[in-house]
Design a protein around this motif. Structure first.
Motif, PDB file in Angstrom:
ATOM      1  N   SER A  67     -81.839  49.170   5.503  1.00 18.52           N
ATOM      2  CA  SER A  67     -83.121  48.734   6.421  1.00 18.52           C
ATOM      3  C   SER A  67     -82.589  48.729   7.869  1.00 18.52           C
ATOM      4  O   SER A  67     -83.185  49.178   8.798  1.00 18.52           O
ATOM      5  CB  SER A  67     -83.758  47.283   5.944  1.00 18.52           C
ATOM      6  OG  SER A  67     -84.614  46.946   6.924  1.00 18.52           O
ATOM      7  N   ASN A  95     -93.532  44.841   8.480  1.00 16.82           N
ATOM      8  CA  ASN A  95     -93.437  46.365   8.665  1.00 16.82           C
ATOM      9  C   ASN A  95     -95.088  47.277   8.315  1.00 16.82           C
ATOM     10  O   ASN A  95     -94.909  48.356   8.356  1.00 16.82           O
ATOM     11  CB  ASN A  95     -92.251  46.898   7.689  1.00 16.82           C
ATOM     12  CG  ASN A  95     -91.088  46.584   8.229  1.00 16.82           C
ATOM     13  OD1 ASN A  95     -90.718  46.853   9.509  1.00 16.82           O
ATOM     14  ND2 ASN A  95     -90.222  46.272   7.692  1.00 16.82           N
ATOM     15  N   CYS A 136     -83.751  51.390  10.607  1.00 18.65           N
ATOM     16  CA  CYS A 136     -84.383  50.732  12.110  1.00 18.65           C
ATOM     17  C   CYS A 136     -83.746  51.229  13.215  1.00 18.65           C
ATOM     18  O   CYS A 136     -84.019  51.434  14.240  1.00 18.65           O
ATOM     19  CB  CYS A 136     -84.449  49.057  11.954  1.00 18.65           C
ATOM     20  SG  CYS A 136     -85.533  48.400  10.823  1.00 18.65           S
ATOM     21  N   HIS A 182     -90.473  54.466   8.194  1.00 14.56           N
ATOM     22  CA  HIS A 182     -91.199  53.098   8.189  1.00 14.56           C
ATOM     23  C   HIS A 182     -91.563  52.800   6.811  1.00 14.56           C
ATOM     24  O   HIS A 182     -91.598  51.568   6.243  1.00 14.56           O
ATOM     25  CB  HIS A 182     -92.464  53.303   9.148  1.00 14.56           C
ATOM     26  CG  HIS A 182     -92.053  53.003  10.529  1.00 14.56           C
ATOM     27  ND1 HIS A 182     -91.735  51.658  11.003  1.00 14.56           N
ATOM     28  CD2 HIS A 182     -91.892  53.859  11.595  1.00 14.56           C
ATOM     29  CE1 HIS A 182     -91.333  51.953  12.368  1.00 14.56           C
ATOM     30  NE2 HIS A 182     -91.678  53.336  12.572  1.00 14.56           N
ATOM     31  N   SER A 227     -90.788  49.491   4.297  1.00 11.29           N
ATOM     32  CA  SER A 227     -91.801  48.636   3.735  1.00 11.29           C
ATOM     33  C   SER A 227     -91.929  48.666   2.087  1.00 11.29           C
ATOM     34  O   SER A 227     -91.915  47.795   1.600  1.00 11.29           O
ATOM     35  CB  SER A 227     -93.353  49.374   4.140  1.00 11.29           C
ATOM     36  OG  SER A 227     -93.371  49.374   5.667  1.00 11.29           O
TER      37      SER A 227
END
Length: 92
Positions: free
Chosen positions: A9, A74, A13, A55, A59
């Motif tokens: 993650s 998210n 990001c 994204h 999630s």
């Protein structure tokens, strides 16, 4: 397992932040007339699907690993990206 999810993650990001900075730089080049609109669109359009996938993956990973608060943070961005993609497909 949690460490792997959070490391992935974090990397995802970082890639999304880099992509956002690239979008801003390209749009500022368009504003200053360094590039034309067609060139700007062709540069940015090829990154829309990877942004949506990035994204969505974060999630789904947070949902599967039961991190509800991070999932809820998210979710609006992933939903907005999916909505943009559906509108783009409808308008074409």
């Amino acid at each position: 397992m949690e460490a792997v999810v959070f490391i992935f993650s974090l990397l995802d990001c970082c890639a999304l932040i880099f992509l956002s900075v690239y979008f801003i730089i390209t749009l500022s080049d368009l504003e200053c007339d360094y590039i034309n609109a067609r060139s700007c669109c062709s540069k940015l359009n090829k990154w829309v699907i990877p942004e949506m996938i990035g994204h969505s993956i974060v999630s789904v990973l947070m949902l599967v690993s039961l991190h509800w608060f991070i999932f809820l943070l998210n979710l609006p961005v992933a939903t907005w990206n999916i909505y943009r993609m559906i509108l783009a497909l409808i308008n074409d």
